[in-house]
Write a protein that holds these residues in place. Structure first.
Motif, mmCIF file in Angstrom:
data_model
loop_
_atom_site.group_PDB
_atom_site.id
_atom_site.type_symbol
_atom_site.label_atom_id
_atom_site.label_comp_id
_atom_site.label_asym_id
_atom_site.label_seq_id
_atom_site.Cartn_x
_atom_site.Cartn_y
_atom_site.Cartn_z
ATOM 1 N N ALA A 22 28.385 130.182 77.694
ATOM 2 C CA ALA A 22 28.191 129.810 76.465
ATOM 3 C C ALA A 22 26.707 130.101 76.147
ATOM 4 O O ALA A 22 26.458 130.287 74.895
ATOM 5 C CB ALA A 22 28.911 128.527 76.194
ATOM 6 N N LEU A 23 25.844 129.534 76.955
ATOM 7 C CA LEU A 23 24.468 129.473 76.755
ATOM 8 C C LEU A 23 24.157 130.816 76.379
ATOM 9 O O LEU A 23 23.016 131.239 75.646
ATOM 10 C CB LEU A 23 23.663 128.732 77.685
ATOM 11 C CG LEU A 23 23.619 127.418 77.936
ATOM 12 C CD1 LEU A 23 23.190 126.894 79.159
ATOM 13 C CD2 LEU A 23 22.690 126.738 76.780
ATOM 14 N N GLY A 24 24.641 131.949 77.269
ATOM 15 C CA GLY A 24 24.125 133.204 77.229
ATOM 16 C C GLY A 24 24.688 133.715 75.958
ATOM 17 O O GLY A 24 23.915 134.827 75.367
ATOM 18 N N LYS A 25 25.862 133.271 75.420
ATOM 19 C CA LYS A 25 26.043 133.667 73.860
ATOM 20 C C LYS A 25 25.499 133.339 72.844
ATOM 21 O O LYS A 25 25.291 133.891 71.733
ATOM 22 C CB LYS A 25 27.910 133.716 73.773
ATOM 23 C CG LYS A 25 28.627 134.528 74.793
ATOM 24 C CD LYS A 25 30.094 134.055 74.850
ATOM 25 C CE LYS A 25 30.934 134.821 75.735
ATOM 26 N NZ LYS A 25 31.265 136.131 75.297
ATOM 27 N N HIS A 26 25.374 131.999 72.950
ATOM 28 C CA HIS A 26 24.798 131.211 71.730
ATOM 29 C C HIS A 26 23.389 130.570 71.836
ATOM 30 O O HIS A 26 22.820 129.973 70.936
ATOM 31 C CB HIS A 26 25.835 130.094 71.322
ATOM 32 C CG HIS A 26 27.202 130.826 70.994
ATOM 33 N ND1 HIS A 26 27.460 131.155 69.816
ATOM 34 C CD2 HIS A 26 28.257 130.661 71.741
ATOM 35 C CE1 HIS A 26 28.849 131.771 69.939
ATOM 36 N NE2 HIS A 26 29.397 131.330 71.180
ATOM 37 N N GLY A 27 22.756 130.554 73.058
ATOM 38 C CA GLY A 27 21.705 129.954 73.038
ATOM 39 C C GLY A 27 21.705 128.287 73.014
ATOM 40 O O GLY A 27 22.655 127.613 73.126
ATOM 41 N N GLU A 28 20.540 127.996 72.499
ATOM 42 C CA GLU A 28 20.366 126.530 72.361
ATOM 43 C C GLU A 28 21.377 125.982 71.156
ATOM 44 O O GLU A 28 21.440 124.797 70.971
ATOM 45 C CB GLU A 28 18.813 126.005 72.073
ATOM 46 C CG GLU A 28 18.102 126.388 73.305
ATOM 47 C CD GLU A 28 18.290 125.424 74.405
ATOM 48 O OE1 GLU A 28 18.358 124.119 74.336
ATOM 49 O OE2 GLU A 28 18.744 125.934 75.589
ATOM 50 N N ASN A 29 21.940 126.753 70.417
ATOM 51 C CA ASN A 29 22.719 126.510 69.183
ATOM 52 C C ASN A 29 24.047 125.599 69.756
ATOM 53 O O ASN A 29 24.532 124.928 68.969
ATOM 54 C CB ASN A 29 23.235 127.568 68.334
ATOM 55 C CG ASN A 29 22.117 128.236 67.559
ATOM 56 O OD1 ASN A 29 21.308 127.482 67.058
ATOM 57 N ND2 ASN A 29 22.062 129.514 67.488
#
Length: 314
Positions: free
Chosen positions: A79-86
């Motif tokens: 999820a962090l890879g796809k959306h980052g800090e969002n």
């Protein structure tokens, strides 16, 4: 213990196993998931894989088990890879202090889960990684990611566990519907839960699991392949969340005794990261009152003591 002294990890694991052997079978298996209720509570496996490629193992370290919530470390990474800090707009980063499947806290806090490792938080993460994909595609992506990290194409989802979770996961369905009612999920509840139940049903053994966690011990780089999985900063942050939130409302106690980032699952597994040193997996199905492996936690306490690997010093 000073780093200049080489550790005999195999001897340490054998010593831990010998000390715990009289207590095998202690704790309570997760009987609310029928396939897990049938697991022999006397099973015990442990594996340590160092960042320079050494592997030590003991007991049932090569027997696959249901990793359950340990999978949440890897879905968070995706999820962090796809959306980052969002992603932190949707899920918090604080310890829950409540049971992993609590609905009371979720209501009080407007449907935003405390962290990505409690059930509600992991359901939200499943919703995030679904973006633009079918549940089947996302489940396949998660399994491929686990195979890539462990360098092992044998890793699969246990279909009996997945079916059982879908048939009995009423509390998780309640959490998902509750968040949907608050406008916190973007996809149909049944799609989100399908992803969630299937990634929790991944089966791995201790050696595979320890290998999969190595990138978090090696500043984001998978030492088996040399590939960068996440940045050094992101690896540090995932480890921080594992330390503070990885064991539900037993996270503080685990940090106090073991002093290493870790993530438990109700299948009796625990994945632990010794930054700069190694990745460790232990499996003992009997759980303590917080849903964490009873003897697994004790084994990791003993390992941290013998190696001096605690992040808080020897």
């Amino acid at each position: 213990m000073p780093d200049t002294q080489p550790l005999d990890l195999q001897a340490i694991l054998q010593e831990i196993h010998a000390k715990l052997e009289p207590r095998l079978g202690e704790g309570k298996v997760a009987d609310y998931i029928p396939p897990l209720a049938r697991i022999d509570p006397r099973k015990f496996g442990m594996a340590v894989v160092t960042i320079d490629g050494q592997t030590a193992m003991v007991g049932d370290a090569l027997e696959p088990f249901s990793i359950q919530s340990i999978s949440k470390v890897f879905t968070l990474t995706l999820a962090l890879g796809k959306h980052g800090e969002n992603i932190w707009k949707r899920v918090g980063r604080e310890p829950s202090g409540s049971a992993f499947n609590s609905i009371v806290q979720l209501e009080q806090e407007g449907g935003k889960p405390r962290n990505p490792f409690i059930n509600a938080g992991a359901i939200t993460i499943s919703d995030l990684i679904l973006a633009g994909h079918t549940p089947r595609e996302v489940i396949g992506e998660i399994v491929r990611f686990m195979r890539y990290l462990a360098n092992d194409d044998e890793i699969v989802i246990d279909p009996a566990v997945a079916r059982s979770e879908e048939a009995t996961g009423f509390r998780n369905a309640a959490l998902a519907n509750f968040m949907r009612a608050f406008g916190r999920l973007d996809h149909p509840v049944e799609h989100v839960l399908g992803v969630y139940f299937h990634h929790c049903a991944i089966a791995m053994n201790c050696v595979q699991l320890a290998r999969a966690g190595l990138f978090l011990a090696n500043a984001g780089v998978a030492p088996l392949s040399g590939h960068t999985v996440v940045s050094r900063e992101r690896a540090k942050r995932i480890n921080a969340l594992m330390l503070t939130c990885g064991h539900y409302d037993g996270s503080g106690d685990f940090a106090y005794h073991v002093g290493l980032p870790g993530k438990s699952g109700v299948g009796g597994g625990i994945l632990v990261v010794a930054p700069g040193k190694a990745s460790i997996a232990v499996w003992s199905p009997g759980l303590n009152q917080n849903g964490n492996s009873l003897l697994g936690s004790l084994a990791l306490d003993m390992l941290a003591h013998r190696t001096g690997w605690s992040v808080f010093g020897a």
